[in-house]
Design a protein around this motif. Structure first.
Motif, PDB file in Angstrom:
ATOM      1  N   HIS A  65       0.874  -1.106  -0.148  1.00  0.00           N
ATOM      2  CA  HIS A  65       0.147  -0.207   0.036  1.00  0.00           C
ATOM      3  C   HIS A  65       1.050   1.284  -0.111  1.00  0.00           C
ATOM      4  CE1 HIS A  65      -2.369  -3.339   1.638  1.00  0.00           C
ATOM      5  NE2 HIS A  65      -3.478  -2.735   1.167  1.00  0.00           N
ATOM      6  N   PRO A  66       1.359   1.681  -1.143  1.00  0.00           N
ATOM      7  CA  PRO A  66       2.373   2.737  -1.163  1.00  0.00           C
ATOM      8  C   PRO A  66       1.768   4.116  -1.222  1.00  0.00           C
ATOM      9  CG  PRO A  66       1.999   1.659  -3.482  1.00  0.00           C
ATOM     10  CD  PRO A  66       1.302   0.635  -2.429  1.00  0.00           C
ATOM     11  N   THR A  67       2.686   4.987  -0.797  1.00  0.00           N
ATOM     12  CA  THR A  67       2.468   6.469  -0.766  1.00  0.00           C
ATOM     13  C   THR A  67       2.807   7.065  -2.078  1.00  0.00           C
ATOM     14  OG1 THR A  67       2.256   6.582   1.582  1.00  0.00           O
ATOM     15  CG2 THR A  67       2.395   8.693   0.376  1.00  0.00           C
ATOM     16  N   VAL A  68       1.793   7.686  -2.886  1.00  0.00           N
ATOM     17  CA  VAL A  68       2.381   8.409  -4.295  1.00  0.00           C
ATOM     18  C   VAL A  68       2.319   9.811  -3.799  1.00  0.00           C
ATOM     19  CG1 VAL A  68       1.720   8.602  -6.403  1.00  0.00           C
ATOM     20  CG2 VAL A  68       1.347   6.323  -5.245  1.00  0.00           C
ATOM     21  N   TRP A  69       3.197  10.684  -4.597  1.00  0.00           N
ATOM     22  CA  TRP A  69       3.242  12.143  -4.552  1.00  0.00           C
ATOM     23  C   TRP A  69       3.049  12.592  -6.027  1.00  0.00           C
ATOM     24  CZ3 TRP A  69       3.791  14.059   0.226  1.00  0.00           C
ATOM     25  CH2 TRP A  69       4.102  13.075   1.301  1.00  0.00           C
ATOM     26  N   VAL A  70       2.215  13.539  -6.034  1.00  0.00           N
ATOM     27  CA  VAL A  70       1.776  14.241  -7.215  1.00  0.00           C
ATOM     28  C   VAL A  70       1.773  15.616  -7.057  1.00  0.00           C
ATOM     29  CG1 VAL A  70      -0.073  14.682  -8.896  1.00  0.00           C
ATOM     30  CG2 VAL A  70       0.235  12.284  -7.905  1.00  0.00           C
ATOM     31  N   TYR A  71       2.562  16.375  -8.308  1.00  0.00           N
ATOM     32  CA  TYR A  71       2.546  17.784  -8.112  1.00  0.00           C
ATOM     33  C   TYR A  71       1.266  18.142  -8.812  1.00  0.00           C
ATOM     34  CZ  TYR A  71       3.525  22.640  -9.561  1.00  0.00           C
ATOM     35  OH  TYR A  71       3.176  23.811  -9.596  1.00  0.00           O
ATOM     36  N   VAL A  72       0.650  19.105  -8.233  1.00  0.00           N
ATOM     37  CA  VAL A  72      -0.705  19.883  -8.755  1.00  0.00           C
ATOM     38  C   VAL A  72      -0.562  21.202  -8.937  1.00  0.00           C
ATOM     39  CG1 VAL A  72      -3.032  19.987  -8.360  1.00  0.00           C
ATOM     40  CG2 VAL A  72      -2.118  17.810  -7.640  1.00  0.00           C
ATOM     41  N   PRO A  73      -0.582  21.608 -10.162  1.00  0.00           N
ATOM     42  CA  PRO A  73      -0.229  23.046 -10.467  1.00  0.00           C
ATOM     43  C   PRO A  73      -1.662  23.896 -10.037  1.00  0.00           C
ATOM     44  CG  PRO A  73      -0.815  21.896 -12.448  1.00  0.00           C
ATOM     45  CD  PRO A  73      -0.913  20.827 -11.519  1.00  0.00           C
ATOM     46  N   ASP A  74      -1.370  25.263 -10.189  1.00  0.00           N
ATOM     47  CA  ASP A  74      -2.405  26.158  -9.859  1.00  0.00           C
ATOM     48  C   ASP A  74      -3.698  25.693 -11.195  1.00  0.00           C
ATOM     49  OD1 ASP A  74      -1.633  27.617  -7.562  1.00  0.00           O
ATOM     50  OD2 ASP A  74      -0.416  28.968  -8.893  1.00  0.00           O
ATOM     51  N   THR A  75      -4.795  25.699 -10.660  1.00  0.00           N
ATOM     52  CA  THR A  75      -5.987  25.361 -11.521  1.00  0.00           C
ATOM     53  C   THR A  75      -7.294  25.995 -10.972  1.00  0.00           C
ATOM     54  OG1 THR A  75      -7.149  23.653 -12.892  1.00  0.00           O
ATOM     55  CG2 THR A  75      -6.053  23.158 -10.603  1.00  0.00           C
ATOM     56  N   VAL A  76      -8.308  26.220 -11.822  1.00  0.00           N
ATOM     57  CA  VAL A  76      -9.480  26.577 -11.390  1.00  0.00           C
ATOM     58  C   VAL A  76     -10.381  25.299 -10.708  1.00  0.00           C
ATOM     59  CG1 VAL A  76      -9.628  28.364 -12.941  1.00  0.00           C
ATOM     60  CG2 VAL A  76     -10.598  26.295 -13.586  1.00  0.00           C
ATOM     61  N   ALA A  77      -9.870  24.230 -11.131  1.00  0.00           N
ATOM     62  CA  ALA A  77     -10.415  23.007 -10.694  1.00  0.00           C
ATOM     63  C   ALA A  77     -10.264  22.690  -9.187  1.00  0.00           C
ATOM     64  CB  ALA A  77      -9.957  21.833 -11.635  1.00  0.00           C
ATOM     65  N   SER A  78     -11.472  21.977  -8.829  1.00  0.00           N
ATOM     66  CA  SER A  78     -11.494  21.783  -6.996  1.00  0.00           C
ATOM     67  C   SER A  78     -11.344  20.301  -6.816  1.00  0.00           C
ATOM     68  CB  SER A  78     -12.617  22.502  -6.553  1.00  0.00           C
ATOM     69  OG  SER A  78     -13.981  21.770  -7.188  1.00  0.00           O
ATOM     70  N   GLN A  79     -11.653  19.440  -7.813  1.00  0.00           N
ATOM     71  CA  GLN A  79     -11.763  18.100  -7.671  1.00  0.00           C
ATOM     72  C   GLN A  79     -10.389  17.420  -8.332  1.00  0.00           C
ATOM     73  OE1 GLN A  79     -13.547  16.203  -5.370  1.00  0.00           O
ATOM     74  NE2 GLN A  79     -13.981  18.230  -4.500  1.00  0.00           N
ATOM     75  N   GLY A  80     -10.178  16.093  -7.832  1.00  0.00           N
ATOM     76  CA  GLY A  80      -8.955  15.381  -8.753  1.00  0.00           C
ATOM     77  C   GLY A  80      -9.375  13.715  -8.600  1.00  0.00           C
ATOM     78  N   LEU A  81      -8.817  12.911  -9.210  1.00  0.00           N
ATOM     79  CA  LEU A  81      -9.268  11.521  -9.113  1.00  0.00           C
ATOM     80  C   LEU A  81      -7.912  10.819  -9.138  1.00  0.00           C
ATOM     81  CD1 LEU A  81     -11.609   9.340  -9.059  1.00  0.00           C
ATOM     82  CD2 LEU A  81     -11.333   9.312 -11.607  1.00  0.00           C
ATOM     83  N   PHE A  82      -7.996   9.758  -8.286  1.00  0.00           N
ATOM     84  CA  PHE A  82      -6.472   8.851  -8.013  1.00  0.00           C
ATOM     85  C   PHE A  82      -6.983   7.693  -8.445  1.00  0.00           C
ATOM     86  CE2 PHE A  82      -3.901   6.613  -4.954  1.00  0.00           C
ATOM     87  CZ  PHE A  82      -2.554   6.385  -5.867  1.00  0.00           C
ATOM     88  N   VAL A  83      -6.591   6.932  -9.379  1.00  0.00           N
ATOM     89  CA  VAL A  83      -6.823   5.668  -9.673  1.00  0.00           C
ATOM     90  C   VAL A  83      -5.645   4.797  -9.602  1.00  0.00           C
ATOM     91  CG1 VAL A  83      -7.923   4.160 -11.460  1.00  0.00           C
ATOM     92  CG2 VAL A  83      -8.649   6.540 -11.178  1.00  0.00           C
ATOM     93  N   VAL A  84      -5.906   3.570  -9.366  1.00  0.00           N
ATOM     94  CA  VAL A  84      -4.680   2.395  -9.389  1.00  0.00           C
ATOM     95  C   VAL A  84      -5.317   1.420 -10.218  1.00  0.00           C
ATOM     96  CG1 VAL A  84      -3.134   0.906  -8.153  1.00  0.00           C
ATOM     97  CG2 VAL A  84      -3.528   3.126  -7.129  1.00  0.00           C
ATOM     98  N   ARG A  85      -4.654   0.670 -11.178  1.00  0.00           N
ATOM     99  CA  ARG A  85      -4.977  -0.139 -11.846  1.00  0.00           C
ATOM    100  C   ARG A  85      -4.075  -1.397 -12.248  1.00  0.00           C
ATOM    101  NH1 ARG A  85      -8.014   3.605 -16.579  1.00  0.00           N
ATOM    102  NH2 ARG A  85     -10.257   3.376 -15.741  1.00  0.00           N
ATOM    103  N   ASP A  86      -4.592  -2.289 -12.276  1.00  0.00           N
ATOM    104  CA  ASP A  86      -3.590  -3.570 -12.946  1.00  0.00           C
ATOM    105  C   ASP A  86      -3.352  -3.538 -14.287  1.00  0.00           C
ATOM    106  OD1 ASP A  86      -5.896  -5.140 -14.020  1.00  0.00           O
ATOM    107  OD2 ASP A  86      -6.111  -6.225 -12.234  1.00  0.00           O
ATOM    108  N   ARG A  87      -2.444  -4.398 -14.774  1.00  0.00           N
ATOM    109  CA  ARG A  87      -2.354  -4.335 -16.089  1.00  0.00           C
ATOM    110  C   ARG A  87      -3.487  -4.906 -16.946  1.00  0.00           C
ATOM    111  NH1 ARG A  87       2.915  -3.369 -17.844  1.00  0.00           N
ATOM    112  NH2 ARG A  87       2.358  -4.359 -19.884  1.00  0.00           N
ATOM    113  N   GLN A  88      -4.416  -5.245 -16.447  1.00  0.00           N
ATOM    114  CA  GLN A  88      -5.692  -5.696 -17.169  1.00  0.00           C
ATOM    115  C   GLN A  88      -6.668  -4.657 -16.975  1.00  0.00           C
ATOM    116  OE1 GLN A  88      -4.140  -8.308 -14.910  1.00  0.00           O
ATOM    117  NE2 GLN A  88      -3.223  -8.590 -16.844  1.00  0.00           N
TER     118      GLN A  88
END
Length: 264
Positions: free
Chosen positions: A108-131
């Motif tokens: 259960h790793p921790t992931v780090w994402v750089y998010v720039p300035d944006t008017v958007a207020s929501q994001g979506l994080f998804v983890v998928r296998d190779r299928q």
């Protein structure tokens, strides 16, 4: 292969599966933005190898069929300017064929994402296998620009050993009046590995403060990055920890992100 950046303008991305059938449009190339390994090594030689914050790429092959997608030059239609740097999953850029993948020892790793300035207020994080099966999917509130921590929770199925998983993070743009959904997506790959006996022995010999360095020297990206990030958060005024954070990101080809704030 250089690090390319992708924009996905696929209306069905959130439904899953469509992204696998729609080819990415390459719109820019980030190769050469950060110092290359031979330049970095010259700077690192002045310190003790046990206390240097650096990332040594593992001697392993990248996942087959991967595409370069750590960052994207896309933006929401309502954003006034093109962000630079843009939305980026923090993964090493030190070798031409790295293909935006990295190792973890955690299910259960921790992931780090750089998010720039944006008017958007929501994001979506998804983890998928190779299928393309969803392992985890979670909407998140977007902070002000900075490096966002994303945790794969222990309540979901853990990553299997020696399996590759796709990490995707999307900025969910607000409606622009056209009725067409739009997402700005960055992605990377993660592979879980068993820690070697050498790594375990060295971790036991080091203080908690220095353990992130050992992970980095063994090519274990996610534990090293997370350990240094947590230390920076807990002691933001510690000059040694600040320097280690900068040196580590620079050694991984991510120097441009070292000055950004860590946000929850």
């Amino acid at each position: 292969m250089t690090l390319a950046v992708l924009v996905f303008l696929a209306s069905g991305w959130l439904e899953g599966g469509v992204l696998g059938n729609v080819g990415p449009r390459v719109v820019a190339d980030y190769a050469g933005r950060s110092p290359q390994p031979h330049q970095i090594q010259k700077q690192l030689n002045s310190g003790s190898s046990d206390t240097i914050a650096r990332f040594d790429p593992p001697d392993r092959g990248a996942p087959e069929g991967t595409v370069d997608a750590g960052g994207t030059r896309g933006k929401c239609p309502q954003d006034a300017i093109q962000p630079d740097p843009s939305l980026t999953v923090l993964v090493p850029r030190v070798t031409p064929d790295a293909r935006d993948w990295a190792l973890t020892t955690s299910p259960h790793p921790t992931v780090w994402v750089y998010v720039p300035d944006t008017v958007a207020s929501q994001g979506l994080f998804v983890v998928r296998d190779r299928q393309w099966n969803d392992i985890y999917r979670q909407e998140v509130a977007l902070p002000e620009s900075g490096i966002l921590e994303l945790q794969v929770p222990e309540s979901v199925e853990g990553l299997a050993l020696e399996e590759d998983y796709r990490l995707q993070f999307a900025i969910l743009c607000p409606p622009d009046g056209t009725g067409a959904p739009r997402e700005v997506v960055a992605q990377a790959w993660v592979r879980r590995v068993e820690p070697t006996s050498s790594l375990m022995a060295q971790l036991q010999q080091q203080s908690e403060r220095d353990r992130p360095l050992i992970y980095g020297q063994h090519g274990i990206w996610y534990e090293s990055l997370s350990g240094l990030a947590y230390q920076r958060q807990s002691a933001p005024n510690d000059p040694q920890l600040q320097q280690r954070w900068q040196d580590f990101l620079e050694s991984a080809g991510l120097a441009e992100f070292s000055e950004f704030s860590l946000v929850n």
